[in-house]
Scaffold this motif. Structure first.
Motif, PDB file in Angstrom:
ATOM      1  N   ILE A 141       0.692  -1.036   0.073  1.00 18.59           N
ATOM      2  CA  ILE A 141       0.005  -0.047  -0.201  1.00 18.59           C
ATOM      3  C   ILE A 141       0.876   1.233   0.033  1.00 18.59           C
ATOM      4  O   ILE A 141       0.644   2.148  -0.839  1.00 18.59           O
ATOM      5  CB  ILE A 141      -0.946   0.078   1.168  1.00 18.59           C
ATOM      6  N   LYS A 178       2.845   6.036  -7.102  1.00 21.35           N
ATOM      7  CA  LYS A 178       2.056   6.714  -7.765  1.00 21.35           C
ATOM      8  C   LYS A 178       2.207   8.273  -7.660  1.00 21.35           C
ATOM      9  O   LYS A 178       2.004   9.003  -8.733  1.00 21.35           O
ATOM     10  CB  LYS A 178       0.522   6.739  -7.243  1.00 21.35           C
ATOM     11  N   ASP A 228       2.871   1.552  -3.333  1.00 19.95           N
ATOM     12  CA  ASP A 228       2.061   1.921  -4.094  1.00 19.95           C
ATOM     13  C   ASP A 228       1.563   3.325  -4.305  1.00 19.95           C
ATOM     14  O   ASP A 228       1.826   4.083  -5.334  1.00 19.95           O
ATOM     15  CB  ASP A 228       0.643   1.032  -4.076  1.00 19.95           C
ATOM     16  N   ASN A 229       1.585   3.989  -3.077  1.00 19.51           N
ATOM     17  CA  ASN A 229       1.424   5.362  -3.050  1.00 19.51           C
ATOM     18  C   ASN A 229       2.509   6.184  -3.461  1.00 19.51           C
ATOM     19  O   ASN A 229       2.367   6.954  -4.210  1.00 19.51           O
ATOM     20  CB  ASN A 229       1.020   5.789  -1.525  1.00 19.51           C
ATOM     21  N   GLY A 268      -6.311   3.018   0.675  1.00 14.99           N
ATOM     22  CA  GLY A 268      -5.011   2.372   1.180  1.00 14.99           C
ATOM     23  C   GLY A 268      -4.530   2.546   2.416  1.00 14.99           C
ATOM     24  O   GLY A 268      -4.426   1.604   3.285  1.00 14.99           O
TER      25      GLY A 268
HETATM   26 MG    MG Z   1      -3.009   4.482  -1.941  1.00  9.31          MG
END
Ligand code: MG
Ligand code: ATP
Length: 451
Positions: free
Chosen positions: A350, A357, A353-354, A414
């Motif tokens: 999680i 991104k 992933d952030n 998330g």
């Molecule tokens: Mg996220």
């Protein structure tokens, strides 16, 4: 029974008990102190008579001497060893009916003659240390009964007035106390009937516990409204997110149906797009299911795990998939800790992933041991999070910028999932961020989650 009536009856019942005890104490203290005072006077008189008699050197106390000390409604007599009267003077024929009694000790008796109290004291008369006779003085306690009656009436009257005032005061008091509670109950009923959360109106600032209760209730309603709003927002966002890939899938499959698979280029393009969109949808649905399962508070599958090892695997995998620079730092290896391995992996995914991104530069993951804790840090050098959003970042469905998150395909779940998992491990999660500088998420995990 209404709570106001209950409070009122209970306080009044308590008051009645208190009054009863107080009245009994007052009444008996009055009686006792009055009799004590009278008896002291009589003993003093007896002492004087005996002294006088001894000064006269007479064997017996003469009637003349006794008469000298006689007052209204009384008798004075001397009693011999066989309890017969030797000398007696009196001015009330009813009083002498009291039986004479020889006594070697001082004695006090309260007798009732014709509904009136008579106080009798007995005092031994000694000659050469030998008790030869008893001096008996009896006196009518004039006015004693009347004073007792007056006191009793005053006590009863005051008690009745107190009970009445208590009943009235209790009614007023319980009304004042119950007012905000009644207000709240009415509001709750309205909420139940209409299904719309509504606040209770605070009419006067009392700053007491009841106002505290109303304020807390209103806070709760605020939170509820916020949550409902967020959920509505989420449902509309989620349906929008799901609708877009569905529309694409539908139009491409329609294209294939009409044109058939004759044109290989179009066919492959359509299949690729359908696959990509379906994957997006699947990811979204998985996130939703994740949240549901994490929130069910399933029991953790705790095992001694080497965090360095599992984090290394994840970092490697994501590096290959996203072609990004991911670095893992650790101060020792292995770093053993009791965790649910799958859930810990999920937390790191999680966070990574952030970071992937919302940044383009390198990403650093650090695992270190610090006394009783293991510290995990995920740091990126990306767009960062504005200060005003930091406090809300762990809330469900919260996204800093809806447009920005939609472009990156987020649902705002998330971090909320990550926080739930960390808390299940009795750990803590913090976030530090500077806009345009980057973000660092820090997790503290106790080495044994059972302590
Ligand atoms: Mg996220
Ligand atoms: N490393 C980061 N850098 C900048 N912003 C971040 C970072 N991590 C989180 N955010 C902000 O916090 C919001 C919430 O993050 P969260 O992970 O909960 O949701 P999401 O990434 O939008 O969606 P999901 O993770 O559910 O796919 C994000 O929308 C983003 O705006």
């Amino acid at each position: 029974m209404k709570i106001t009536t209950k409070i009122n009856l209970l306080t009044t019942a308590w008051l009645v008990v208190i009054l009863l005890i107080m009245n009994i104490v007052v009444f008996f203290s009055f009686t006792k102190s009055t009799v004590n005072m009278e008896q002291d006077i009589l003993f003093e008189k007896a002492r004087e008579i005996i002294q006088k008699g001894q000064q006269d050197h007479s064997v017996e106390l003469s009637p003349e001497l006794l008469k000298f000390y006689l007052t209204n409604h009384s008798f004075i007599r001397t009693v011999s060893e066989n309890s017969t009267v030797i000398n007696q003077v009196s001015n009330d024929p009813h009083l002498v009916k009291i039986k004479p009694e020889f006594s070697k000790k001082k004695k006090v008796k309260l007798r009732k003659i014709r509904e009136k109290q008579v106080l009798v004291i007995r005092m031994p008369v000694k000659v050469n240390n030998q008790v030869v006779e008893t001096l008996e003085i009896g006196e009518l306690l004039t006015g004693f009964e009347t004073r007792k009656d007056i006191l009793l009436s005053i006590l009863i009257f005051c008690s009745l007035v107190s009970i009445l005032l208590s009943l009235l005061g209790g009614r007023w008091l319980s009304r004042v106390i119950m007012h905000p509670i009644k207000n709240m109950v009415t509001t709750m009923k309205e909420i139940e009937e209409s299904g719309v959360p509504k606040k209770v109106l605070i009419q006067t600032e009392t700053r007491d516990e009841l106002q505290g209760m109303t304020v807390t209730f209103n806070h709760m309603i605020d939170r509820l409204r916020e949550n409902i709003e967020k959920q509505n927002q989420f449902v509309s966002d989620a349906s929008h997110e799901l609708k877009t890939p569905l529309t694409v899938i539908r139009s491409y499959s329609n294209l294939l149906r009409r044109r058939g698979i004759k044109n290989e280029e179009i066919t492959l393009d359509a299949i690729d797009t359908i696959y990509a969109e379906a994957t997006k949808m699947q990811k979204m649905i998985e996130t939703l299911l994740d949240l549901a399962s994490v929130e069910k508070e399933q029991t953790l599958d705790m095992k001694q795990t080497d965090l360095v090892l599992i984090f290394e695997q994840i970092v490697k995998q994501l590096q290959q998939v996203y072609k990004r620079e991911l670095v893992l730092h650790y101060d020792q290896t292995p770093i053993m800790i009791e965790v649910d391995e799958l859930k810990m992996k999920q937390v790191l995914i999680i966070l990574l992933d952030n970071a992937i991104k919302y940044s383009t530069d390198k990403i650093e993951v650090t695992v270190e041991k610090e006394q009783e804790d293991v510290i995990i840090k995920v740091k990126d050098y990306g767009i960062g999070i504005p200060k005003e959003d930091l406090a809300h970042i762990f809330e469900r469905f919260y996204r800093v910028d809806k447009a920005r998150s939609r472009a990156t395909g987020g649902t705002g779940l998330g971090l909320s999932i990550a926080q739930t998992i960390v808390r299940q491990h009795k750990g803590e999660i913090f976030i530090k961020s500077e806009e345009e500088q980057g973000t660092e998420v820090v997790i503290h995990l106790p080495i044994s989650s059972t302590n």
